[in-house]
Design an enzyme around this catalytic site. Structure first.
Site, short mmCIF file in Angstrom:
data_model
loop_
_atom_site.label_atom_id
_atom_site.label_comp_id
_atom_site.label_asym_id
_atom_site.label_seq_id
_atom_site.Cartn_x
_atom_site.Cartn_y
_atom_site.Cartn_z
NE ARG A 27 21.39 -22.30 16.81
CZ ARG A 27 20.82 -23.50 16.77
NH1 ARG A 27 20.68 -24.12 15.62
NH2 ARG A 27 20.42 -24.09 17.86
CG ASP A 313 23.97 -31.19 16.49
OD1 ASP A 313 23.22 -32.02 17.04
OD2 ASP A 313 23.59 -30.43 15.57
#
Length: 328
Positions: A27, A313
């Site tokens: 990512r 997160d």
């Protein structure tokens, strides 16, 4: 096979064992983030291009040697808002394939649809990536954040408490349904969203309640037509796999069996419908607690933090922060 991490504060070592997930997705950062340690013509390099470039340069020979074995340069592209961003990625992929002498379409990418503008651009994003696309992924938490950010100055668009903003809200369900329809119409995978729950080791009753929430959420996803899904914690995988396996059987995906033509009628007003619910002092306290505790953990080097039996997160911390800000 060399990834490892030594958490010195807790004196714990994390490393791979023999049985692991067999695919590695990288990512890269979003387009908005610079790489301060590498300068090009005196300016910080674009972070995502550094991430992709180093990954591809050091691995393309292995990719070429193992083509056909199910391995390849697989990317997970976040934060997109417009198809022109996908077009830039496609040009980068073509340039990299030409550099390495790899076949066109060797690089494959899944795009996160996690911003409100992007849900209006899904067809265009898939078109721009062309043969490099293998599907889209619902980024539900950042999508909620993006909804708040987009409508920050609209008093009639205030979201209710975060715990009330689930996939059953009309604007969220419409996003998911149109997402599946778009992917399957174009013959690519429609991946579901993240289950943020985590196992609760010291409370069996609470743990079972959390697992039941996950099962219901994933049952909704697979019945809607999603081809796969995400979990924040590996402890959720057995329950999630059971739900998908019992509803999909041996089919690898639902691209041909869940066309979702019924979603063709989803319009702008469905995607932007005013959310339902209330705002409470408990919601304000939860947002404040999550925001402060997450930032404290992040500053000490931890990017994912278990808080109140959920894995928090950057996306969920952003929701907490921006909700308080918008409410004020």
């Amino acid at each position: 096979w060399t990834i490892s991490f030594h958490d010195q504060a807790r004196n714990r070592v994390y490393k791979l064992h023999d049985h692991i997930a067999s695919k590695l997705f990288v990512r890269p950062r979003g387009w908005h983030l610079p790489e301060a340690h590498i300068l090009i013509d005196g300016e910080p390099a674009t972070g995502c291009l550094v991430d992709f470039g180093l990954y591809f340069f050091h691995n393309h020979a292995t990719f070429r040697a193992t083509q056909g074995a199910g391995f390849g340069p697989f990317l997970y592209l976040p934060k997109m808002e417009h198809s022109r961003e996908a077009k830039i990625w496609n040009c980068v992929f073509e340039r990299a394939e030409k550099f390495a002498g790899a076949g066109r379409g060797s690089i494959r990418a899944t795009v996160l649809i996690e911003t409100l503008p992007a849900v209006f651009q899904m067809n265009e994003i898939l078109h721009e990536l062309k043969e490099h696309s293998i599907g889209l992924n619902c980024g539900r938490w950042d999508y909620i954040f993006s909804y708040v950010k987009t409508f920050q100055a609209h008093p009639d668009r205030l979201l209710s408490d975060r715990v009330q903003v689930g996939m059953t809200q009309h604007f969220m369900r419409s996003y998911s349904d149109l997402f599946i329809r778009t992917c399957h119409r174009r013959g690519v995978h429609a991946m579901g969203g993240m289950a943020a729950q985590i196992p609760i080791k010291d409370n069996p009753a609470a743990n079972e309640a959390a697992l039941e929430m996950v099962r219901k959420d994933k049952l909704r996803e697979v019945r809607a037509g999603h081809d796969g899904t995400w979990a924040a914690h590996p402890g959720l995988i057995p329950a999630i796999s059971e739900v998908f396996a019992s509803n999909m059987g041996k089919k690898p995906n639902q691209i041909q069996t869940a066309k979702r033509e019924d979603a063709d009628g989803i319009a702008e007003e469905d995607l932007l419908q005013r959310p339902r619910g209330v705002r409470t002092m408990d919601g304000l306290r939860l947002n404040t607690g999550v925001g402060i505790q997450y930032i404290a953990a992040w500053l000490s080097g931890t990017g994912s933090v278990p808080l109140y039996n959920l894995m928090e997160d950057a996306a969920t911390a952003e929701i907490s922060r921006v909700q308080n800000w918008q409410w004020l």
